[in-house]
Design a protein around this motif. Structure first.
Motif, mmCIF file in Angstrom:
data_model
loop_
_atom_site.group_PDB
_atom_site.id
_atom_site.type_symbol
_atom_site.label_atom_id
_atom_site.label_comp_id
_atom_site.label_asym_id
_atom_site.label_seq_id
_atom_site.Cartn_x
_atom_site.Cartn_y
_atom_site.Cartn_z
ATOM 1 N N ASN A 110 0.833 -1.195 0.000
ATOM 2 C CA ASN A 110 0.000 0.000 0.000
ATOM 3 C C ASN A 110 0.874 1.254 0.000
ATOM 4 N N PRO A 111 0.908 2.019 -1.105
ATOM 5 C CA PRO A 111 1.774 3.207 -1.145
ATOM 6 C C PRO A 111 1.148 4.444 -0.501
ATOM 7 N N VAL A 112 -0.099 4.357 -0.071
ATOM 8 C CA VAL A 112 -0.776 5.511 0.514
ATOM 9 C C VAL A 112 -0.407 5.592 1.997
ATOM 10 N N LEU A 113 0.386 6.600 2.347
ATOM 11 C CA LEU A 113 0.776 6.790 3.744
ATOM 12 C C LEU A 113 -0.333 7.441 4.552
ATOM 13 N N ALA A 114 -0.980 8.433 3.988
ATOM 14 C CA ALA A 114 -2.058 9.143 4.679
ATOM 15 C C ALA A 114 -2.946 9.790 3.625
ATOM 16 N N PHE A 115 -4.242 9.817 3.927
ATOM 17 C CA PHE A 115 -5.198 10.441 3.014
ATOM 18 C C PHE A 115 -6.337 11.034 3.813
#
Length: 641
Positions: free
Chosen positions: A273-278
């Motif tokens: 998962n490349p999404v660190l924060a959203f």
């Protein structure tokens, strides 16, 4: 197939359901092409009936039948190419509700593209001085400002066959090659260009392939007879098609916010998962209590970027932001580390509406949690305390902070505008010498002399210098950078990346959508991975190894007679040309450094005479040792060998 039987034209649904009588006092749009007493008609059907009844002319109407829509479109494109015309489909589609037309699925209306009136853009610029209105310069319109009666009435049935009533007669313009400039590219040409672009064919090559039929200059007189719109293909047309191709690849939805949410969900389903924060706008999330409801935050780090951060983070971490990457004025914050080949590698990105310490805390902490063992010893930012404050909160109080020399000098130039013009250049040259000085004692002498000399002449600038720079020279003076920081004194790695993003990947055009920015960033990560792996598996010169070999070779050239041991663990080494000079002091601190031997990023000598010699084992008071920012100088190589 065509037929000579002329049927009535299908009429569009009328609000009153009846054909109203003509009012000759009102000039309607549909005018008689034969210039009779009756000037105009309310509908095309009334004009057709008039021509057939009063002039015994059916306007060359043809009734055609096709097995499916694809066959009709192929015939339509061939007809347009032969007659130098183009038919545009009306946005309104009629679906019959009468029982007698129950087999008809829908009816389409096509008209000549030259038909109609040009309506200029209502946007204008008002001149504040004389209050005159200046309209934008526009391109030549394809509209005639008159009527062209050529039409196609297309009926599509539920069994997929097509019936067409075609009026080929044109009015108001001639059918010749001069009409080609008003026509768009044929659909087949657009699809061919689209396919080649998706396969990576160069734009210039695409244009050359289309024009290859006219390469023979001898046969051009024959070619003029079969000239068509596709041969007028330009690089601008190809760029426009390429822009649509890129939009289609990145745009998951017409609404940008919805498209970004779809992309994020797609990324989260990947194995890594490349999404660190959203955090999207319009909602509050419990995991980000310090962010407001209207705040936006997106942090990305791929697996490859995480590996780069773990490997090279102990050199230096460069943090900077840029604007102008989207239409919402969101900032793009980039973290970059230098690799062994002297290239800057992006290790994380953050897109946010503001660059506050709360946003940076979330961003830096998010990729630090994925790599808790990675050691960040030095951080470089511009002269803004938020980046360093966030890094200190995450990596600890012992982290070093250095300022970008370019930003420091730029701030000095900005404040020097208030100084007398005769003194500006002299003050700036003195400050430049202070920045580049590598000896600490001499640096303080020069700085004290500078403050004393200019206190009376320029008190405001000296007050500014004392307040922001005199008490913290370790952040901006080169003489204090006697530690590993990858020879990096400016944020050029980040600035170069931002320039590459805007000029190469955005082609110098302003980007508006956020989903396209995310798509481009992931494309850059892919390209960085390919380039880095090519360097790793090829004979690309490692700048670190070249520098160390150069200093090792210089050290071996120093004569043994130039080395003198003055006490335990201390030596004096003279230069090659100065045998009887005082020389430089070499001090030994520790034996082989196990940490540097295990790390592939530390600067250790690989030559047999100085195997595993590292920066932490010795110190030298030579200027070359200080200037090269952590390189093992030739004097240390001579002593160790």
């Amino acid at each position: 197939s065509s037929s000579d039987n002329q049927n009535e034209l299908p009429s569009k649904p009328s609000s009153d359901g009846q054909n109203q009588s003509l009012n000759r006092e009102v000039k309607y749009r549909f005018q008689c092409p034969f210039k009779c007493a009756i000037e105009s008609f309310r509908t095309m059907k009334l004009l057709y009936d008039h021509c057939k009844r009063d002039h015994n002319n059916s306007l060359g109407t043809q009734n055609l039948t096709f097995t499916n829509m694809d066959e009709f479109l192929r015939w339509k494109e061939k007809e347009e190419e032969n007659n130098y015309v183009y038919y545009v489909r009306s946005e309104r589609t009629y679906r019959p509700k009468r029982i007698s037309a129950i087999n008809i699925e829908c009816t389409y209306y096509y008209g000549c593209c030259r038909d109609g009136i040009y309506r200029p853009n209502k946007k204008c610029v008002e001149n504040r001085h004389d209050k005159t209105i200046k309209r934008r310069k526009r391109k030549r319109s394809r509209k005639l400002n008159a009527l062209c009666i050529s039409r196609m009435y297309v009926r599509k049935y539920y069994d997929k066959h097509i019936e067409v009533v075609y009026i080929p007669m044109h009015t108001g313009h001639e059918l010749n090659q001069g009409e080609l400039v008003y026509l768009p590219l044929p659909k087949s040409t657009r699809e061919s260009v689209y396919l080649k672009l998706s396969q990576g064919v160069n734009m210039n090559r695409i244009v050359e392939d289309v024009r290859k039929d006219i390469d023979h200059r001898v046969n051009r007189h024959e070619f003029n007879n079969r000239l068509c719109r596709k041969y007028f293909l330009t690089r601008t047309d190809v760029r426009n098609i390429n822009r649509r191709l890129q939009i289609n690849e990145s745009m998951m939805h017409d609404d940008d916010a919805t498209s970004v949410s779809i992309i994020i969900e797609k990324l989260r389903r990947e194995p890594f998962n490349p999404v660190l924060a959203f955090k999207p706008q319009g909602i509050t999330l419990p995991e980000y209590p310090l962010l407001l409801k209207d705040s936006f935050l997106l942090a990305i780090q791929t697996e490859f970027q995480m590996q780069l951060f773990q490997r090279y983070s102990n050199k230096i971490l460069c943090i900077d932001s840029t604007h102008g990457t989207n239409a919402y004025k969101f900032k793009l914050i980039t973290c970059i580390v230098p690799d062994d080949f002297g290239s800057g590698q992006p290790v994380a990105w953050c897109i946010s509406d503001k660059e506050s310490i709360d946003v940076l805390n979330i961003f830096i902490n998010s990729f630090h949690q994925k790599s808790p063992k990675a050691q960040v010893l030095t951080v470089m930012t511009d002269d803004d305390c938020t980046g360093y404050a966030a890094a200190k909160n995450v990596f600890g109080e012992n982290i070093r902070h250095i300022l970008c020399h370019w930003h420091v000098k730029h701030a000095w130039k900005r404040h020097l505008r208030r100084v007398q013009k005769t003194n500006q250049e002299l003050i700036y040259r003195t400050l430049h010498v202070l920045v580049e000085e590598v000896d600490i004692n001499r640096f303080h002498q020069l700085m004290n002399r500078f403050v004393c000399n200019w206190t009376r002449k320029e008190p405001k600038f000296i007050e500014y210098f004392r307040r922001y720079y005199q008490d913290r020279p370790e952040k901006w003076a080169k003489c204090y950078r006697h530690f590993e920081h990858a020879d990096t004194d400016t944020n050029n790695f980040v600035e170069s990346f931002h320039n590459k993003l805007k000029t190469v990947y955005f082609n110098g055009k302003s980007n508006r959508r956020l989903d396209k920015l995310i798509h481009v960033l992931l494309s850059i990560e892919r390209d960085s991975y390919v380039i880095h792996m090519r360097k790793m598996h090829s004979m690309v010169i490692n700048t670190k190894e070249v520098a160390e070999k150069s200093y090792h070779k210089k050290g071996l050239n120093i004569s043994v007679n130039n080395v003198k041991m003055i006490e335990l663990n201390k030596w004096i080494v003279a230069d090659i040309k100065e045998v009887e000079s005082v020389g430089y002091m070499i001090t030994w601190y520790q034996a082989n450094c196990q940490e540097c031997q295990m790390s592939s990023t530390s600067r250790t000598c690989s030559s047999p005479e100085c195997l595993f010699l590292c920066y932490h084992m010795y110190s030298c008071d030579s200027r070359c040792y200080s200037y090269n920012n952590g390189h093992i100088c030739e004097h240390i190589h001579r002593v160790h060998s």
